[in-house]
Design an enzyme around this catalytic site. Structure first.
Site, PDB file in Angstrom:
ATOM      1  N   GLY A   1       1.884  -5.972   7.356  1.00 34.04           N
ATOM      2  CA  GLY A   1       0.959  -6.596   6.411  1.00 34.04           C
ATOM      3  C   GLY A   1      -0.317  -6.977   7.122  1.00 34.04           C
ATOM      4  O   GLY A   1      -0.652  -6.428   8.177  1.00 34.04           O
TER       5      GLY A   1
ATOM      6  N   GLU B   1       3.342  -5.196  12.410  1.00 34.69           N
ATOM      7  CA  GLU B   1       2.420  -4.061  12.184  1.00 34.69           C
ATOM      8  C   GLU B   1       1.318  -4.595  11.288  1.00 34.69           C
ATOM      9  O   GLU B   1       1.556  -4.875  10.109  1.00 34.69           O
ATOM     10  CB  GLU B   1       3.149  -2.905  11.487  1.00 34.69           C
ATOM     11  CG  GLU B   1       4.298  -2.306  12.277  1.00 34.69           C
ATOM     12  CD  GLU B   1       3.841  -1.612  13.541  1.00 34.69           C
ATOM     13  OE1 GLU B   1       2.656  -1.234  13.615  1.00 34.69           O
ATOM     14  OE2 GLU B   1       4.663  -1.475  14.457  1.00 34.69           O
TER      15      GLU B   1
ATOM     16  N   CYS C   1      -3.282   1.736   6.354  1.00 34.64           N
ATOM     17  CA  CYS C   1      -3.711   0.990   7.546  1.00 34.64           C
ATOM     18  C   CYS C   1      -4.342   1.916   8.576  1.00 34.64           C
ATOM     19  O   CYS C   1      -5.074   1.466   9.449  1.00 34.64           O
ATOM     20  CB  CYS C   1      -2.524   0.249   8.135  1.00 34.64           C
ATOM     21  SG  CYS C   1      -1.114   1.335   8.407  1.00 34.64           S
TER      22      CYS C   1
ATOM     23  N   GLU D   1       7.251   0.445  16.202  1.00 35.41           N
ATOM     24  CA  GLU D   1       8.296   0.985  15.336  1.00 35.41           C
ATOM     25  C   GLU D   1       8.457   2.458  15.706  1.00 35.41           C
ATOM     26  O   GLU D   1       7.799   2.981  16.593  1.00 35.41           O
ATOM     27  CB  GLU D   1       7.893   0.827  13.872  1.00 35.41           C
ATOM     28  CG  GLU D   1       7.756  -0.622  13.460  1.00 35.41           C
ATOM     29  CD  GLU D   1       7.535  -0.797  11.965  1.00 35.41           C
ATOM     30  OE1 GLU D   1       6.781  -0.011  11.377  1.00 35.41           O
ATOM     31  OE2 GLU D   1       8.133  -1.723  11.389  1.00 35.41           O
TER      32      GLU D   1
ATOM     33  N   ASN E   1       0.813  -1.231   0.000  1.00 31.64           N
ATOM     34  CA  ASN E   1       0.000   0.000   0.000  1.00 31.64           C
ATOM     35  C   ASN E   1       0.843   1.276   0.000  1.00 31.64           C
ATOM     36  O   ASN E   1       0.498   2.259  -0.637  1.00 31.64           O
ATOM     37  CB  ASN E   1      -1.013  -0.012   1.148  1.00 31.64           C
ATOM     38  CG  ASN E   1      -0.369  -0.031   2.506  1.00 31.64           C
ATOM     39  OD1 ASN E   1       0.699  -0.626   2.675  1.00 31.64           O
ATOM     40  ND2 ASN E   1      -0.966   0.606   3.466  1.00 31.64           N
TER      41      ASN E   1
ATOM     42  N   THR F   1      -1.525 -12.983   7.834  1.00 30.81           N
ATOM     43  CA  THR F   1      -0.128 -13.299   7.528  1.00 30.81           C
ATOM     44  C   THR F   1       0.728 -13.144   8.783  1.00 30.81           C
ATOM     45  O   THR F   1       1.644 -13.948   9.021  1.00 30.81           O
ATOM     46  CB  THR F   1       0.416 -12.367   6.416  1.00 30.81           C
ATOM     47  OG1 THR F   1      -0.558 -12.242   5.398  1.00 30.81           O
ATOM     48  CG2 THR F   1       1.703 -12.884   5.823  1.00 30.81           C
TER      49      THR F   1
HETATM   50  P1  NDP Z   1      -0.060  -9.352   3.301  1.00 32.44           P
HETATM   51  O1  NDP Z   1      -0.062  -9.807   4.709  1.00 32.44           O
HETATM   52  O2  NDP Z   1      -0.796 -10.155   2.302  1.00 32.44           O
HETATM   53  O3  NDP Z   1       1.430  -9.238   2.750  1.00 32.44           O
HETATM   54  C1  NDP Z   1       2.428  -8.456   3.360  1.00 32.44           C
HETATM   55  C2  NDP Z   1       3.791  -8.965   2.933  1.00 32.44           C
HETATM   56  O4  NDP Z   1       3.975 -10.277   3.463  1.00 32.44           O
HETATM   57  C3  NDP Z   1       3.925  -9.119   1.422  1.00 32.44           C
HETATM   58  O5  NDP Z   1       5.260  -8.820   1.058  1.00 32.44           O
HETATM   59  C4  NDP Z   1       3.593 -10.576   1.226  1.00 32.44           C
HETATM   60  O6  NDP Z   1       4.091 -11.074   0.019  1.00 32.44           O
HETATM   61  C5  NDP Z   1       4.283 -11.190   2.424  1.00 32.44           C
HETATM   62  N1  NDP Z   1       3.814 -12.515   2.799  1.00 32.44           N
HETATM   63  C6  NDP Z   1       2.648 -13.133   2.460  1.00 32.44           C
HETATM   64  N2  NDP Z   1       2.589 -14.376   3.017  1.00 32.44           N
HETATM   65  C7  NDP Z   1       3.731 -14.545   3.719  1.00 32.44           C
HETATM   66  C8  NDP Z   1       4.259 -15.610   4.525  1.00 32.44           C
HETATM   67  N3  NDP Z   1       3.584 -16.752   4.709  1.00 32.44           N
HETATM   68  N4  NDP Z   1       5.453 -15.439   5.112  1.00 32.44           N
HETATM   69  C9  NDP Z   1       6.129 -14.278   4.973  1.00 32.44           C
HETATM   70  N5  NDP Z   1       5.709 -13.251   4.206  1.00 32.44           N
HETATM   71  C10 NDP Z   1       4.518 -13.364   3.594  1.00 32.44           C
HETATM   72  O7  NDP Z   1      -0.572  -7.855   3.328  1.00 32.44           O
HETATM   73  P2  NDP Z   1      -0.880  -6.927   2.102  1.00 32.44           P
HETATM   74  O8  NDP Z   1       0.333  -6.823   1.228  1.00 32.44           O
HETATM   75  O9  NDP Z   1      -2.168  -7.364   1.486  1.00 32.44           O
HETATM   76  O10 NDP Z   1      -1.061  -5.507   2.826  1.00 32.44           O
HETATM   77  C11 NDP Z   1      -2.265  -5.056   3.331  1.00 32.44           C
HETATM   78  C12 NDP Z   1      -2.319  -5.254   4.828  1.00 32.44           C
HETATM   79  O11 NDP Z   1      -1.240  -4.583   5.461  1.00 32.44           O
HETATM   80  C13 NDP Z   1      -3.571  -4.664   5.442  1.00 32.44           C
HETATM   81  O12 NDP Z   1      -4.110  -5.583   6.358  1.00 32.44           O
HETATM   82  C14 NDP Z   1      -3.069  -3.437   6.169  1.00 32.44           C
HETATM   83  O13 NDP Z   1      -3.856  -3.042   7.257  1.00 32.44           O
HETATM   84  C15 NDP Z   1      -1.710  -3.881   6.596  1.00 32.44           C
HETATM   85  N6  NDP Z   1      -0.858  -2.726   6.892  1.00 32.44           N
HETATM   86  C16 NDP Z   1      -0.527  -2.460   8.191  1.00 32.44           C
HETATM   87  C17 NDP Z   1       0.227  -1.335   8.515  1.00 32.44           C
HETATM   88  C18 NDP Z   1       0.609  -1.036   9.919  1.00 32.44           C
HETATM   89  O14 NDP Z   1       1.499  -0.212  10.108  1.00 32.44           O
HETATM   90  N7  NDP Z   1       0.015  -1.641  10.919  1.00 32.44           N
HETATM   91  C19 NDP Z   1       0.661  -0.412   7.465  1.00 32.44           C
HETATM   92  C20 NDP Z   1       0.278  -0.801   6.144  1.00 32.44           C
HETATM   93  C21 NDP Z   1      -0.461  -1.911   5.878  1.00 32.44           C
HETATM   94  P3  NDP Z   1       3.103 -11.093  -1.268  1.00 32.44           P
HETATM   95  O15 NDP Z   1       2.787  -9.685  -1.579  1.00 32.44           O
HETATM   96  O16 NDP Z   1       3.908 -11.737  -2.296  1.00 32.44           O
HETATM   97  O17 NDP Z   1       1.896 -11.899  -0.868  1.00 32.44           O
END
Ligand code: NDP
Length: 483
Positions: free
Chosen positions: A229, A251, A285, A464, A153, A233
């Site tokens: 993420g 996070e 987020c 963080e 994002n 995950t």
């Molecule tokens: P994901 O959890 O799908 O993915 C995040 C990252 O983790 C990506 O690089 C993804 O790779 C990787 N990943 C996926 N599966 C695994 C695994 N089993 N082991 C290790 N790494 C893995 O999140 P999104 O990319 O869809 O992001 C959106 C989410 O992030 C929302 O829920 C949002 O709220 C959250 N977010 C939280 C923030 C915070 O500060 N709290 C800030 C910004 C976002 P790949 O893309 O290849 O699947």
């Protein structure tokens, strides 16, 4: 025409993935592939971890001044490429170019600048004992090789928010950006080479989450994982790393309340609420997706907010008056649309938006959704409890502080909350009782990088920002000397 290829950055060099496999990188504004991203696997992570391990001793032994200088050069490299980076970030993610140029890329440079200088002021504690004369002091040592995994994002913004403190503290890093938005991380590899970052200190491996992310989290030589993420995950990563006793920073998702009292400064609140609802297509987020409005101003709020949302121009990210670009992928667009459908099934009324927008011409295959406002839902229904992560908000009236606190705190998440009121006492009362890691009063997303950043409940683990990130990326060792 052959599509441009992205490469991994391992041991200071650009490298093809071991298996030679690539994935299409889609431009969400058009729905068409525009480059190819490595589909790396555990072999590439093994190479990256070995390169990071080899570089670890020398990097950790560099003086903080030397490390700081290299990181400042990276910040300068990002600033020098502002236009290019903003353009590729906007193409990769679908976000308005203006937003990438004014927020994402400047913040990525600032992350490096902030930690390049923070490390110069990072100290540790000492405690003197008088009864039995002795002095305790704490050494803070880097962890070694650490893993940083970030989402799509805010691609470069969040990627560098982890990498910069990890490197500043003397660790070497194996990092994975989202495969949906890999381009700015690839450019960062080039910037790091130009800035003279020693080979192996930062390694960037592209590919799918379970394969590449999973190989980082399970690798025995990776001592800590910093992850941003989704909550699902995050839970999977916690399951993998807990038995290995790695340090873990998570996070995760949010479902943030935006609470508006009758005495809110109306115009400021309205301008900011449109922003906190729909900025980056609602894919931040920290966006306030559940808006609670005190009954006295509910009707006025509703009328002005709906009018304002309908005025936000949905269109190609590069157009200068576009306010709402494309959401990141077709799958994500379908997820958001399915939640809008669910909201209708749950008895909600769509006051604005509610559907996909087809932008004419070359953008007709892009993933656009109109800013959507839903009214009339119960606070405990699924639409109001689950993270949608798109340009979709609900509005709900309330009368008392008690009532709104119960609704606001009813979700599993606890990332941030926003309160609008001119009553200072009420602001303090609400801030103390809201279950969130961050509370904004009469503002939103006003960030001071020195403050702790993170969530409670299912929104995360650890903090963080500021010295918290340097604490995370170092291990304290107490030394007690009797004299
Ligand atoms: P994901 O959890 O799908 O993915 C995040 C990252 O983790 C990506 O690089 C993804 O790779 C990787 N990943 C996926 N599966 C695994 C695994 N089993 N082991 C290790 N790494 C893995 O999140 P999104 O990319 O869809 O992001 C959106 C989410 O992030 C929302 O829920 C949002 O709220 C959250 N977010 C939280 C923030 C915070 O500060 N709290 C800030 C910004 C976002 P790949 O893309 O290849 O699947």
């Amino acid at each position: 025409m052959a599509l441009d290829k992205i490469y991994n950055y391992i041991g200071g060099r650009l490298a093809e993935p071991s298996g030679g496999n690539y994935l299409d990188n889609i431009n969400p504004a058009t729905g068409k592939a525009y480059s190819r991203v490595p589909a790396s696997d555990a072999r590439d992570i093994q190479d990256a971890v070995m390169a990071a391990k080899q570089a670890s001793k020398a990097w950790s032994q560099r003086s903080v001044d030397e490390r700081s200088e290299v990181l400042l050069r990276i910040a300068e490299g990002i600033e020098a490429r502002l236009d290019d980076l903003a353009e590729i970030e906007s193409i990769d993610n679908g976000k308005p170019l203006k937003l990438a140029k004014s927020v994402d890329i400047p913040r990525a440079a600032k992350n490096f600048r902030f930690y390049a200088t923070a490390i110069l002021h990072y100290g540790s504690t000492s405690y003197e004992m008088v009864e039995q004369p002795a002095i305790n002091y704490t050494l803070r040592r880097p962890l070694g090789v650490v893993g940083c995994i970030s989402p799509w994002n805010l691609p470069l913004y969040l990627f560098t928010w982890k990498i910069a403190p990890a490197l500043a503290a003397g660790n070497t890093v194996v990092a994975k950006p989202s495969e949906l938005t890999p381009m700015s991380a690839y450019r960062l590899s080039e910037i790091c080479m130009e800035a003279g970052l020693p080979p192996g200190v930062l390694n960037i491996v592209h590919g799918l989450g379970p394969e590449v992310g999973g190989a980082i989290t399970s690798h025995p030589e990776v001592k800590a994982i910093s992850f941003t993420g989704g909550t699902k995950t995050g839970a999977e990563i916690a399951r993998v790393v807990a038995p290995k006793f790695k340090k873990l920073s998570l996070e995760l998702g949010g479902k943030n309340p935006n609470i508006i009292f009758d005495d809110a400064p109306f115009d400021d609140m309205m301008r900011m609420t449109l922003h906190s609802s729909f900025a980056n297509q609602g894919q931040i987020c920290l966006c306030g997706s559940r808006i609670f409005i005190q009954s006295g101003i509910y009707d006025k709020f509703k009328e002005t907010f709906v009018k304002g949302a309908k005025r936000l121009k949905v269109g190609p990210p590069a157009d200068k008056d576009t306010k709402i670009g494309a959401v990141v992928s077709e799958a994500h667009m379908n997820k958001i649309l399915s939640y809008i459908h669910l909201a209708e099934e749950e008895g909600g009324t769509i006051l604005a938006g509610g559907q996909r927008v087809i932008v004419p011409g070359e953008y007709c295959g892009g993933y656009y959704i109109a800013p959507t406002i839903i009214e009339g839902l119960q606070y405990h229904c699924r639409t109001n409890q689950e993270e949608i992560f798109g340009p979709v908000v609900t509005i709900t009236p309330f009368d008392t502080e008690e009532e709104v606190l119960e609704m606001a705190n009813s979700v599993r998440y606890g990332l941030s909350a926003t309160v609008w009121t001119k009553d200072v006492s009420r602001a303090h009362r609400m801030a103390a009782r809201l279950e969130a890691g961050i509370v904004w009063v009469n503002t939103w997303l006003l960030r001071d990088l020195r403050t702790p950043f993170g969530g409670v409940k299912d929104s995360g683990l650890g903090r963080e920002g500021g010295f918290d990130a340097l604490d995370f990326f170092t291990e304290p060792k107490n030394v007690c000397i009797k004299y």
